[in-house]
Scaffold this motif. Sequence first.
Motif, PDB file in Angstrom:
ATOM      1  N   GLY A 394       0.703  -1.291   0.088  1.00 20.44           N
ATOM      2  CA  GLY A 394       0.024   0.078   0.234  1.00 20.44           C
ATOM      3  C   GLY A 394       0.801   1.194   0.086  1.00 20.44           C
ATOM      4  O   GLY A 394       0.359   2.284  -0.407  1.00 20.44           O
ATOM      5  N   GLU A 395       1.822   1.221   0.762  1.00 26.08           N
ATOM      6  CA  GLU A 395       2.692   2.601   0.536  1.00 26.08           C
ATOM      7  C   GLU A 395       4.277   1.860   1.360  1.00 26.08           C
ATOM      8  O   GLU A 395       4.618   0.693   1.524  1.00 26.08           O
ATOM      9  N   PRO A 396       5.147   2.798   0.887  1.00 28.37           N
ATOM     10  CA  PRO A 396       6.423   2.417   1.354  1.00 28.37           C
ATOM     11  C   PRO A 396       6.482   1.970   2.807  1.00 28.37           C
ATOM     12  O   PRO A 396       5.645   2.614   3.574  1.00 28.37           O
ATOM     13  N   ASP A 418       7.366  -7.346   0.860  1.00 27.52           N
ATOM     14  CA  ASP A 418       7.078  -5.758   0.899  1.00 27.52           C
ATOM     15  C   ASP A 418       6.657  -5.829  -0.609  1.00 27.52           C
ATOM     16  O   ASP A 418       7.536  -5.660  -1.680  1.00 27.52           O
ATOM     17  N   THR A 419       5.174  -5.750  -0.994  1.00 31.83           N
ATOM     18  CA  THR A 419       4.826  -5.764  -2.347  1.00 31.83           C
ATOM     19  C   THR A 419       4.559  -4.708  -2.908  1.00 31.83           C
ATOM     20  O   THR A 419       3.302  -3.816  -2.596  1.00 31.83           O
ATOM     21  N   TRP A 420       5.127  -4.140  -4.004  1.00 26.28           N
ATOM     22  CA  TRP A 420       4.792  -2.999  -4.828  1.00 26.28           C
ATOM     23  C   TRP A 420       3.676  -3.362  -5.893  1.00 26.28           C
ATOM     24  O   TRP A 420       4.145  -4.039  -6.487  1.00 26.28           O
ATOM     25  N   TRP A 421       2.636  -2.617  -5.890  1.00 23.87           N
ATOM     26  CA  TRP A 421       1.672  -3.005  -7.066  1.00 23.87           C
ATOM     27  C   TRP A 421       0.713  -1.815  -7.041  1.00 23.87           C
ATOM     28  O   TRP A 421       0.760  -0.926  -6.127  1.00 23.87           O
ATOM     29  N   GLN A 422      -0.132  -1.862  -7.775  1.00 20.71           N
ATOM     30  CA  GLN A 422      -1.422  -0.745  -8.024  1.00 20.71           C
ATOM     31  C   GLN A 422      -2.758  -1.370  -8.359  1.00 20.71           C
ATOM     32  O   GLN A 422      -2.763  -2.598  -9.100  1.00 20.71           O
ATOM     33  N   THR A 423      -3.781  -0.749  -8.262  1.00 20.60           N
ATOM     34  CA  THR A 423      -5.078  -1.051  -8.653  1.00 20.60           C
ATOM     35  C   THR A 423      -5.046  -1.404 -10.029  1.00 20.60           C
ATOM     36  O   THR A 423      -5.347  -2.410 -10.872  1.00 20.60           O
ATOM     37  N   ASP A 516       5.025   6.541  -9.880  1.00 25.51           N
ATOM     38  CA  ASP A 516       5.637   6.606  -8.575  1.00 25.51           C
ATOM     39  C   ASP A 516       7.380   6.730  -8.994  1.00 25.51           C
ATOM     40  O   ASP A 516       7.765   6.442  -9.878  1.00 25.51           O
ATOM     41  N   ARG A 531       4.152   8.561  -4.557  1.00 28.55           N
ATOM     42  CA  ARG A 531       3.657   9.135  -5.842  1.00 28.55           C
ATOM     43  C   ARG A 531       4.427  10.174  -6.505  1.00 28.55           C
ATOM     44  O   ARG A 531       4.802  11.037  -5.666  1.00 28.55           O
ATOM     45  N   ASN A 537      -1.451   9.320  -0.544  1.00 26.58           N
ATOM     46  CA  ASN A 537      -1.654   7.814   0.166  1.00 26.58           C
ATOM     47  C   ASN A 537      -1.854   8.172   1.550  1.00 26.58           C
ATOM     48  O   ASN A 537      -0.719   8.276   2.118  1.00 26.58           O
ATOM     49  N   ARG A 542      -5.690   5.642  -1.803  1.00 30.30           N
ATOM     50  CA  ARG A 542      -5.416   6.804  -2.759  1.00 30.30           C
ATOM     51  C   ARG A 542      -6.477   7.689  -2.627  1.00 30.30           C
ATOM     52  O   ARG A 542      -7.509   7.291  -2.889  1.00 30.30           O
TER      53      ARG A 542
HETATM   54  C1  WTA Z   1       1.831   2.731  -3.530  1.00 32.27           C
HETATM   55  C2  WTA Z   1      -2.633  -0.716  -3.880  1.00 32.27           C
HETATM   56  C3  WTA Z   1       5.606   1.487  -2.072  1.00 32.27           C
HETATM   57  C4  WTA Z   1       2.195   3.006  -4.745  1.00 32.27           C
HETATM   58  C5  WTA Z   1      -2.090  -2.183  -4.221  1.00 32.27           C
HETATM   59  C6  WTA Z   1       1.318   2.716  -5.701  1.00 32.27           C
HETATM   60  C7  WTA Z   1       3.320   1.207  -2.604  1.00 32.27           C
HETATM   61  C8  WTA Z   1       0.025   3.018  -5.074  1.00 32.27           C
HETATM   62  C9  WTA Z   1       3.636  -0.326  -2.374  1.00 32.27           C
HETATM   63  C10 WTA Z   1      -1.117   2.405  -5.520  1.00 32.27           C
HETATM   64  C11 WTA Z   1       4.769  -0.531  -1.656  1.00 32.27           C
HETATM   65  C12 WTA Z   1       1.531   0.081  -3.110  1.00 32.27           C
HETATM   66  N1  WTA Z   1       5.775   0.152  -1.433  1.00 32.27           N
HETATM   67  N2  WTA Z   1       4.570   1.902  -2.428  1.00 32.27           N
HETATM   68  N3  WTA Z   1       5.159  -1.889  -1.058  1.00 32.27           N
HETATM   69  N4  WTA Z   1       2.284  -0.783  -2.618  1.00 32.27           N
HETATM   70  N5  WTA Z   1       2.237   1.565  -2.975  1.00 32.27           N
HETATM   71  O1  WTA Z   1      -3.892   1.496  -6.442  1.00 32.27           O
HETATM   72  O2  WTA Z   1       2.354   4.705  -4.628  1.00 32.27           O
HETATM   73  O3  WTA Z   1      -4.454   1.699  -3.929  1.00 32.27           O
HETATM   74  O4  WTA Z   1       1.404   3.546  -6.985  1.00 32.27           O
HETATM   75  O5  WTA Z   1      -3.030  -0.258  -5.083  1.00 32.27           O
HETATM   76  O6  WTA Z   1       0.478   2.474  -3.604  1.00 32.27           O
HETATM   77  O7  WTA Z   1      -2.267   2.199  -4.636  1.00 32.27           O
HETATM   78  P1  WTA Z   1      -3.608   1.324  -5.125  1.00 32.27           P
END
Ligand code: WTA
Length: 664
Positions: A394-396, A418-423, A516, A531, A537, A542
């Motif tokens: 969700g965030e760093p 620590d999983t980075w991804w987005q909608t 990002d 972002r 965030n 978001r």
């Molecule tokens: C941020 C949530 C750092 C990022 C799944 C992204 C993260 C936005 C991470 C998407 C992480 C999500 N580390 N930042 N592990 N995970 N973000 O669409 O800025 O609600 O672009 O999806 O959350 O938010 P969304």
Amino acid sequence: MAQGDAELEARLAEQDEFEPSEEFVAQANVSDPDIYEEFEENWPDCWERAAEMLDWDEAYDEVLDDSNPPFYEWFTGGELNACYNCVDRHVENGDKNRVAIKWEGEHGETRTYTYQDLYREVNEFAAALRAQGVEEDDVVTLYMPMIPELPVAMLACARIGAPHNVVFAGFSADALATRMNAADSRFLVTCDGYYRRGDPLDHLDKANEGLDGVDHGVDATVVVDRLGDDGFGHDLKGNQHDWDDLLDEQSGERVAPVERDAEDMLFLMYTSGTTGQPKGVKHTTGGYLSYATWTSHAVLDIEREDTYWCSADIGWITGHSYIVYGPLALGSTTVMYEGTPDFPNRDRMWELVEKYAVDVFYTAPTAIRAFMKWGSKFPESRDLSSLRLLGTVGEPINPRAWKWYYEHIGNEECPVVDTWWQTETGGMMVTTLPGVKNMKPGSAGPPLPGIDAQIVDTDGDEVEPGRAGYLTVNKPWPGMLRTLYDNDERYVSEYWAEYSDTDSDDPDDWVYFPEDGAKVDDDGYVTVLGRVDDVLNVSGHRLGTMEIESAIVGVEGVAEAAVVGGDHEVKGEAVYAYVITEDGYEEGPDLRARIIEGVEDAIGPIARPEQVVFTPELPKTRSGKIMRRLLEDVANGAELGDTSTLRNPEVVEEIAAKVRTQAD
Ligand code: WTA
């Protein structure tokens, strides 16, 4: 803190790389390091590995059709049903008595759905939707809190090929209306209310208000009776039906799962962007489901026997992919909790981990920071030894919070992903494979196998390790959004235009831009910095600054508003609103209260401003652009950046002084 603990903290504070235990690696779903190379060499066919995790009614002809970038298609020609894959096949494969959903209400009541129970109720509700006139491709809006009827409704929609459009229950009536209008949705499933910190909340009232704002009218609404005797005594209107009555009417009904094309829409999910209008992210049946399932297997390491708990809300993408679709496609047990982490006590989460012997736990940094603040005595009072893997999203996450999670929840035995991804990405993109890679707190990790991500400068050239740049994705992936609902143009301009040659038909000229900032280290580990657009965030949610600003300027007495994010200990970011009043209106507590109410009405309590600062002017460049960066500095009490390009430099100091006095 005991002496031993202090030593441990000190040691962890020094350590910047952590290895998964041999025991974890030995049992991990993915433990062969060659997987990265294998995916690269066999791209895009490597993604068959994801598709093969599903049962297809019709085999696909082609893994990827990239003839018309950025309108990529995956597993073309294939047919499948997402509900069949999440429910029926487990019933048929001898797992009908395995628990699919363990639900716990805020007050401690519980409901358990085996796969057979889920099969029965999903079928009956699918029949009920049909009886209400829902046809294939009709968008059904689900405005529901964390009750089991929500995943049941999602799966019932998937069964009959009606895309769902889940609207987070905490969103306001206006937000519901906006999303139903944008999605041309004529059907709604909602509920009478739910509990929050002990009190029943009236949800139907909000839903009804939202329905009044749906321009094209609504054919039918289904209302779950969640509160029983605690309800608010609403009478259902003419086209509103009680969930239980509909199920009774369809008792024992079975509905054959509709064969959907791989590229048919599975759902829409609205998310905030840089304009006031939320974006309708379109996900498909074959690519999305393959990707959610594959990443649940490879990253969350979920096995069929596992009890898995993701504490997100299904109203967000995390809940779609990693409470509902991924874990159920794998046939595991997914836990759903209705309430908040501190009700009735601050050990509520750990009580549930202990009670259900949770194997894998996935949460957000904002929650971890709150747990940390409350103190380790809460997790220490519970037996968390069932845990095998932890995740965040969700965030760093800052290294200190990561290490706290690793030590106090994982007992230094569970890897943390620590999983980075987005909608828009549908599933995880950048993170460690827990059975393969070491972890570096604060850094999400390398891109997953098959994901080609780079950190570039404004020209699109790759930046040196250690330097900040922009995260880009250079190849498509199965879980990607296909477009924005009814708006191909905005899809291209929002995600691709920045770094692509938009006149080209060559997929190599197309680059996805997630907006990002990030940097990469010498080992290819990506640290996401946050972002770079006007999206905040807040507690991992978001929120578009434009959406909040337009809510504020809609309030009587407000002439102009600028919203920025300020640092917040628990929420990560908090909403700071700078407001200019209209002539003849007085700034003060009354207007402040109406501004907060205006934001809650337009979006919901999650967007409530932390501070409303009245100011005679906003800092503007000579061309009239608001300098948000300076307002962020003000919000953070940071040293003010360069003000020399401003038309009105003196105003910044004035605003800063106001913020300081308000904070005192
Ligand atoms: C941020 C949530 C750092 C990022 C799944 C992204 C993260 C936005 C991470 C998407 C992480 C999500 N580390 N930042 N592990 N995970 N973000 O669409 O800025 O609600 O672009 O999806 O959350 O938010 P969304």
